[in-house]
Motif scaffolding. Structure first.
Motif, PDB file in Angstrom:
ATOM      1  N   ARG A  69       1.124  -0.824   3.381  1.00 28.29           N
ATOM      2  CA  ARG A  69       0.523  -0.388   2.114  1.00 28.29           C
ATOM      3  C   ARG A  69       1.399   0.638   1.420  1.00 28.29           C
ATOM      4  O   ARG A  69       1.575   0.593   0.193  1.00 28.29           O
ATOM      5  CB  ARG A  69      -0.873   0.177   2.372  1.00 28.29           C
ATOM      6  CG  ARG A  69      -1.911  -0.910   2.617  1.00 28.29           C
ATOM      7  CD  ARG A  69      -3.307  -0.339   2.635  1.00 28.29           C
ATOM      8  NE  ARG A  69      -3.600   0.315   3.898  1.00 28.29           N
ATOM      9  CZ  ARG A  69      -4.252  -0.280   4.905  1.00 28.29           C
ATOM     10  NH1 ARG A  69      -4.681  -1.513   4.784  1.00 28.29           N
ATOM     11  NH2 ARG A  69      -4.484   0.362   6.025  1.00 28.29           N
ATOM     12  N   ARG A  72       4.294  -1.080  -0.136  1.00 29.39           N
ATOM     13  CA  ARG A  72       3.890  -1.878  -1.289  1.00 29.39           C
ATOM     14  C   ARG A  72       3.594  -0.992  -2.502  1.00 29.39           C
ATOM     15  O   ARG A  72       3.858  -1.371  -3.633  1.00 29.39           O
ATOM     16  CB  ARG A  72       2.671  -2.707  -0.919  1.00 29.39           C
ATOM     17  CG  ARG A  72       2.626  -4.017  -1.642  1.00 29.39           C
ATOM     18  CD  ARG A  72       1.682  -4.968  -1.011  1.00 29.39           C
ATOM     19  NE  ARG A  72       0.522  -4.310  -0.433  1.00 29.39           N
ATOM     20  CZ  ARG A  72      -0.345  -4.943   0.335  1.00 29.39           C
ATOM     21  NH1 ARG A  72      -0.180  -6.212   0.614  1.00 29.39           N
ATOM     22  NH2 ARG A  72      -1.381  -4.315   0.830  1.00 29.39           N
ATOM     23  N   ASP A  73       3.057   0.204  -2.227  1.00 29.54           N
ATOM     24  CA  ASP A  73       2.818   1.130  -3.332  1.00 29.54           C
ATOM     25  C   ASP A  73       4.124   1.539  -3.975  1.00 29.54           C
ATOM     26  O   ASP A  73       4.235   1.654  -5.197  1.00 29.54           O
ATOM     27  CB  ASP A  73       2.093   2.383  -2.821  1.00 29.54           C
ATOM     28  CG  ASP A  73       0.634   2.090  -2.525  1.00 29.54           C
ATOM     29  OD1 ASP A  73       0.184   0.999  -2.933  1.00 29.54           O
ATOM     30  OD2 ASP A  73      -0.018   2.933  -1.895  1.00 29.54           O
ATOM     31  N   SER A  76       6.195  -2.069  -5.500  1.00 29.83           N
ATOM     32  CA  SER A  76       5.212  -3.114  -5.778  1.00 29.83           C
ATOM     33  C   SER A  76       5.841  -4.323  -6.457  1.00 29.83           C
ATOM     34  O   SER A  76       5.280  -5.404  -6.438  1.00 29.83           O
ATOM     35  CB  SER A  76       4.092  -2.549  -6.642  1.00 29.83           C
ATOM     36  OG  SER A  76       4.647  -1.945  -7.780  1.00 29.83           O
TER      37      SER A  76
END
Lengths: 138, 302
Positions: A69, A72-73, A76
């Motif tokens: 996560r 991905r932040d 993105s």
């Protein structure tokens, strides 16, 4: 054009639950997970940038998902993949690798032809996105 | 209707509790508390199945007690029980001390602590001698950073892991006084009392049996006296001292048999002789006497 690299790439994109299940499968087999990202999706570009260090000694997929996560932040709009490395003697290679994040728009590849001596034609692929400098591609 | 008996049986709690009873001698208060926790978790699960709103019980614990009273062993058992009741997903134990959590320089602590927390996810994080994390005499100590990260993890990752802090009772009490955040986040404080002589003997019998040796009546008496002496001497660490003593006794037994040579019965191979125990320096006043004696005899002869 949708990039198809690694396992599961012809399936619809995985949800977090599905990613977690695959990650847990790797961990149960004793394969450490690494998270990698790139903005150059050429099929011959095998060296993606690693997100932190490989995640050794993890038992539970939730710990890996936290890193997934976080990556991905941060990236993105990049391609991100998760790899499981099997270190056992005789294999010592990536055992499972799949893309978990991709840019919204994937322009695909250009086929260029170069004419050489004796009217020979050489073909090469290059990604439209790599026309722009790194970091501004997607 | 909900049948608690069936649920209890299906969760195989009794099996774990029986194992606990067999493997751990004494520690009655600890065992009672573990049974209570198991019951609480079982009821919580039944409530969940019935869609009754249930808050997850806080299961961070603190184990206090002298060395060798079984804190780590209980932590491992606890992880198995919690895993069995579905409270933690994996049920492994990650043992960490100050070295694993606190870094050497600025910016080193956070990744180290984070890494340990991540490894413990889905299981139990056992922090031995937790009070070393906090060093009030050095205000630039990085321990405080690790403490803050742990506190945060204990709060946010309650669903993912259980933290158990362990150490001596008095020092843990001062540690909790200085870090009230820890105290309030820990649901269960368990104290491990010292073993009595009878309990230590029972532990020894169990260990001897597990390693397929046995005492004969005279050596049993000798070991009883050994324990009486050893308990008075410094650095006595309960069950761990018993284990170490048995290791040395096994060594002497093997030596005796080799020296003796000839033919022996299979029974001789498992029997511990009185002489194997009586040779111990514990009968001659223990460790403290040795240096004095050495000085008296002169180093040359040593």
């Amino acid at each position: 054009m949708r990039i198809t690299q690694g396992t599961f790439s012809y399936l619809p994109d995985f949800t977090d639950e599905e990613i977690k299940a695959q990650v847990q499968y790797c961990l149960d087999n004793g394969w450490p997970i690494a998270i990698e990202f790139t903005d150059d999706p050429h099929p011959r570009n095998v060296y993606w940038t690693m997100w932190g260090l490989p995640l050794f000694d993890m038992k539970d997929a939730e710990a890996v998902m936290e890193e997934v996560r976080a990556c991905r932040d941060m990236y993105s709009n990049y391609y991100i993949r998760v790899t499981g490395y099997d270190r056992s003697l005789g294999r010592q290679t990536t055992a499972l690798s799949f893309i978990i994040n991709r840019p919204e728009e994937e322009p695909g590849f250009r086929l260029s032809r170069t004419e050489g001596a004796d009217r020979q034609i050489r073909y090469t692929l290059s990604s439209y996105s790599t026309d722009k400098p790194a970091g501004r591609r997607y | 209707m909900i049948d608690i008996d069936v649920a209890f049986k299906e969760a195989k709690i009794q099996q774990f509790l029986d194992e606990l009873d067999q493997e751990l001698i004494g520690l009655e208060t600890v065992k009672t508390r573990i049974k209570e926790i198991a019951a609480l978790l079982l009821i919580a699960r039944l409530r969940e199945e019935q869609n009754i709103v249930t808050e997850r019980p806080t299961l961070h614990m603190s184990f206090t007690g002298k060395p060798g009273t079984g804190k780590t062993t209980v932590a491992i058992r606890m992880a198995q029980i919690l895993h069995h009741l579905g409270y933690v997903r994996r049920g492994h134990v990650v043992v960490a001390t100050r070295d694993d959590l606190v870094g050497q320089y600025v910016g080193h602590t956070a990744p180290k602590t984070k890494d340990v927390i991540k490894r413990a996810m889905g299981g139990v994080l056992f922090i031995d001698e937790a009070y070393y994390l906090y060093r009030p005499e050095n205000e630039r100590d990085y321990g405080q950073e690790a403490i803050e990260m742990l506190l945060q993890a204990m709060e946010n990752k309650r669903d993912d892991m259980v933290v158990i802090l362990a150490g001596y009772k008095d020092r843990m009490d001062t540690f909790f006084q200085a870090n009230p955040g820890f105290h309030s986040r820990i649901g269960h404080h368990l104290h491990f009392a010292d073993y009595s002589l009878e309990e230590l003997m029972a532990i020894a019998e169990l260990m001897v049996q597990q390693q397929t040796y046995h005492f004969d009546p005279t050596s049993r008496q000798a070991f009883w006296e050994y324990l009486q002496h050893r308990m008075q001497q410094p650095h006595f660490s309960n069950a761990r001292s018993v284990r170490n003593a048995l290791d040395r006794i096994k060594l002497r037994q093997a030596n005796r048999l080799v020296k003796q040579g000839g033919q022996v019965t299979p029974d001789e191979l498992t029997r511990i002789d009185e002489a194997d125990i009586r040779q111990s320096r514990v009968f001659r006043g223990g460790l403290d006497e040795e240096p004095a004696k050495m000085a008296a005899v002169g180093v040359n002869q040593v």
